[in-house]
Design an enzyme around this catalytic site. Structure first.
Site, PDB file in Angstrom:
ATOM      1  N   SER A 107       7.071  -0.475  10.020  1.00 59.08           N
ATOM      2  CA  SER A 107       5.687  -0.371   9.580  1.00 59.08           C
ATOM      3  C   SER A 107       5.479   1.011   8.988  1.00 59.08           C
ATOM      4  O   SER A 107       6.068   1.990   9.462  1.00 59.08           O
ATOM      5  CB  SER A 107       4.754  -0.556  10.782  1.00 59.08           C
ATOM      6  OG  SER A 107       3.471  -0.053  10.488  1.00 59.08           O
ATOM      7  N   SER A 108       4.624   1.085   7.973  1.00 62.60           N
ATOM      8  CA  SER A 108       4.332   2.385   7.365  1.00 62.60           C
ATOM      9  C   SER A 108       3.669   3.320   8.375  1.00 62.60           C
ATOM     10  O   SER A 108       3.698   4.536   8.222  1.00 62.60           O
ATOM     11  CB  SER A 108       3.401   2.196   6.163  1.00 62.60           C
ATOM     12  OG  SER A 108       3.976   1.297   5.260  1.00 62.60           O
ATOM     13  N   ASP A 156       2.641  -9.214   9.301  1.00 62.06           N
ATOM     14  CA  ASP A 156       1.211  -9.455   9.084  1.00 62.06           C
ATOM     15  C   ASP A 156       0.991 -10.958   8.902  1.00 62.06           C
ATOM     16  O   ASP A 156       0.533 -11.404   7.846  1.00 62.06           O
ATOM     17  CB  ASP A 156       0.729  -8.666   7.864  1.00 62.06           C
ATOM     18  CG  ASP A 156       0.877  -7.173   8.076  1.00 62.06           C
ATOM     19  OD1 ASP A 156       0.224  -6.636   8.977  1.00 62.06           O
ATOM     20  OD2 ASP A 156       1.684  -6.549   7.361  1.00 62.06           O
ATOM     21  N   GLY A 167       5.112 -10.072   4.239  1.00 60.04           N
ATOM     22  CA  GLY A 167       5.948  -9.956   5.429  1.00 60.04           C
ATOM     23  C   GLY A 167       5.350 -10.672   6.632  1.00 60.04           C
ATOM     24  O   GLY A 167       4.125 -10.738   6.795  1.00 60.04           O
ATOM     25  N   HIS A 210       9.654  -3.347   3.181  1.00 59.01           N
ATOM     26  CA  HIS A 210       9.168  -3.642   1.820  1.00 59.01           C
ATOM     27  C   HIS A 210      10.336  -3.943   0.884  1.00 59.01           C
ATOM     28  O   HIS A 210      10.270  -4.842   0.047  1.00 59.01           O
ATOM     29  CB  HIS A 210       8.407  -2.434   1.251  1.00 59.01           C
ATOM     30  CG  HIS A 210       7.137  -2.118   1.966  1.00 59.01           C
ATOM     31  ND1 HIS A 210       6.983  -0.999   2.760  1.00 59.01           N
ATOM     32  CD2 HIS A 210       5.955  -2.764   1.998  1.00 59.01           C
ATOM     33  CE1 HIS A 210       5.759  -0.978   3.245  1.00 59.01           C
ATOM     34  NE2 HIS A 210       5.108  -2.031   2.799  1.00 59.01           N
ATOM     35  N   MET A 213       0.853  -1.197   0.000  1.00 58.31           N
ATOM     36  CA  MET A 213       0.000   0.000   0.000  1.00 58.31           C
ATOM     37  C   MET A 213       0.889   1.248   0.000  1.00 58.31           C
ATOM     38  O   MET A 213       0.447   2.336   0.384  1.00 58.31           O
ATOM     39  CB  MET A 213      -0.936  -0.013   1.206  1.00 58.31           C
ATOM     40  CG  MET A 213      -1.897  -1.207   1.148  1.00 58.31           C
ATOM     41  SD  MET A 213      -3.405  -0.965   2.072  1.00 58.31           S
ATOM     42  CE  MET A 213      -2.773  -0.757   3.707  1.00 58.31           C
ATOM     43  N   GLY A 214       2.141   1.076  -0.411  1.00 52.80           N
ATOM     44  CA  GLY A 214       3.044   2.217  -0.491  1.00 52.80           C
ATOM     45  C   GLY A 214       3.586   2.612   0.863  1.00 52.80           C
ATOM     46  O   GLY A 214       3.589   1.825   1.802  1.00 52.80           O
ATOM     47  N   LEU A 233       6.665   3.018   1.436  1.00 49.20           N
ATOM     48  CA  LEU A 233       7.620   1.915   1.505  1.00 49.20           C
ATOM     49  C   LEU A 233       8.760   2.200   2.488  1.00 49.20           C
ATOM     50  O   LEU A 233       9.244   3.318   2.575  1.00 49.20           O
ATOM     51  CB  LEU A 233       8.197   1.653   0.107  1.00 49.20           C
ATOM     52  CG  LEU A 233       7.158   1.382  -0.986  1.00 49.20           C
ATOM     53  CD1 LEU A 233       7.852   1.188  -2.336  1.00 49.20           C
ATOM     54  CD2 LEU A 233       6.298   0.175  -0.658  1.00 49.20           C
TER      55      LEU A 233
END
Ligand code: PAF
Length: 292
Positions: free
Chosen positions: A194-195, A159, A156, A46, A39-40, A42
């Protein structure tokens, strides 16, 4: 023509059809396609997925799509970071070959319905606290798998439940794909990347370390027969942090994510934690070998 070579030399596609035409050529050349759905926003986590998948494919395709159907909180969707220029730059540095970046209207029709029977996995842990989340995840991931038809896709471990859900979906829908689980990437102090971390205040960022400390406590203390005691201790540790809101602490079976009691004899378990800090929801987990 909707295909662009940007100056960073990552081929970017906005339309399914253009991407599929391009992939057709690659497949004719016998290339194996590896997909990393994101979901970007990054981060190194990622980019590690990109590195990890390298040995299983010839062409690496990353998708960036902030999927509205998996958010059960409108504010979370709205606040989800979208630093697209930086993402493209990072992908180029990581040697990513292709980027798929569709608009919502490219992926969803009006009032689309979706339901897949995921059983218990849909209603425990993340499923319990984020109702509908995994339906949204499977909806978008099945669309991506259908468009790209990747040979391999990588997710990853942070999750972990999502990975099991996607694994189940691919089995139910008989999607021929190899799935890879890449170990969680951590900051040097242990916080899982994490984003959402960028939304933490300095104080919240420091407080968030308690999650990793809790997992390490499990790793160092878990033995057969003491699961409950360890859980109570980790809950105490987490609840000692002011303003932290605890959602769950569990020790579970690695395959079913069924919560394990002191009677469990599993040799390997997974400890999972979910909390809110600073209005940011954080999850983490650790796979642990249990001593006798
Ligand atoms: O893990 C994520 O970033 C998302 O859930 C995914 C798999 C890209 C689906 O939107």
């Amino acid at each position: 023509m909707a295909v662009f070579f940007n100056e960073l030399a990552v081929l970017i596609f906005y339309k399914k059809r253009d991407l599929q035409n391009h992939l057709l050529h690659l497949r004719k050349e016998g290339k194996r396609i590896g997909l990393i759905p994101t979901m970007g926003a990054l981060h190194v986590g990622h980019l590690t997925l990109l590195e990890y998948i390298k040995e299983y494919c010839d062409v690496r395709l990353c998708s960036i799509f902030v999927n509205p159907t998996q958010f059960n909180n409108a504010e979370d969707l709205e606040k989800y970071p979208r630093p697209i220029e930086r993402d493209i730059d990072n992908l180029k540095q990581a040697g990513c070959d292709l980027l798929f970046m569709p608009e919502v209207s490219e992926m969803y029709g009006e009032n689309e319905e979706w339901y897949i029977e995921l059983g218990e996995l849909d209603s425990i842990l993340e499923g319990a606290f984020r109702p509908g989340h995994f339906q949204g995840v499977t909806q978008i991931v099945s669309k991506l798998f259908d468009i790209v038809k990747p040979d391999v896709a990588c997710f990853g471990q942070k999750d972990y439940q999502q990975y099991l859900v996607i694994e189940k979906m691919t089995r139910l829908l008989e999607i021929p794909i190899e799935l890879k689980l890449c170990p969680t990437v951590r900051e040097t102090d242990g916080l899982a990347m994490s984003s959402r971390n960028v939304r933490l205040t300095e104080k919240g960022r420091a407080q968030a370390l308690i999650i990793y400390k809790g997992l390490i406590y499990f790793q160092q203390h878990i033995e057969h027969g003491n699961f409950e005691r360890c859980k109570i201790k980790v809950i105490e540790m987490l609840e000692s942090v002011p303003d932290l809101k605890l959602e769950y602490v569990e020790i579970c079976d690695l395959n079913s994510l069924e919560s394990l009691t002191d009677n469990a004899t599993n040799e390997t378990v997974i400890a999972l934690i979910a909390v809110w800090i600073d209005g940011v929801r954080l999850i983490d987990n650790m796979i642990i070998h249990v001593e006798n």
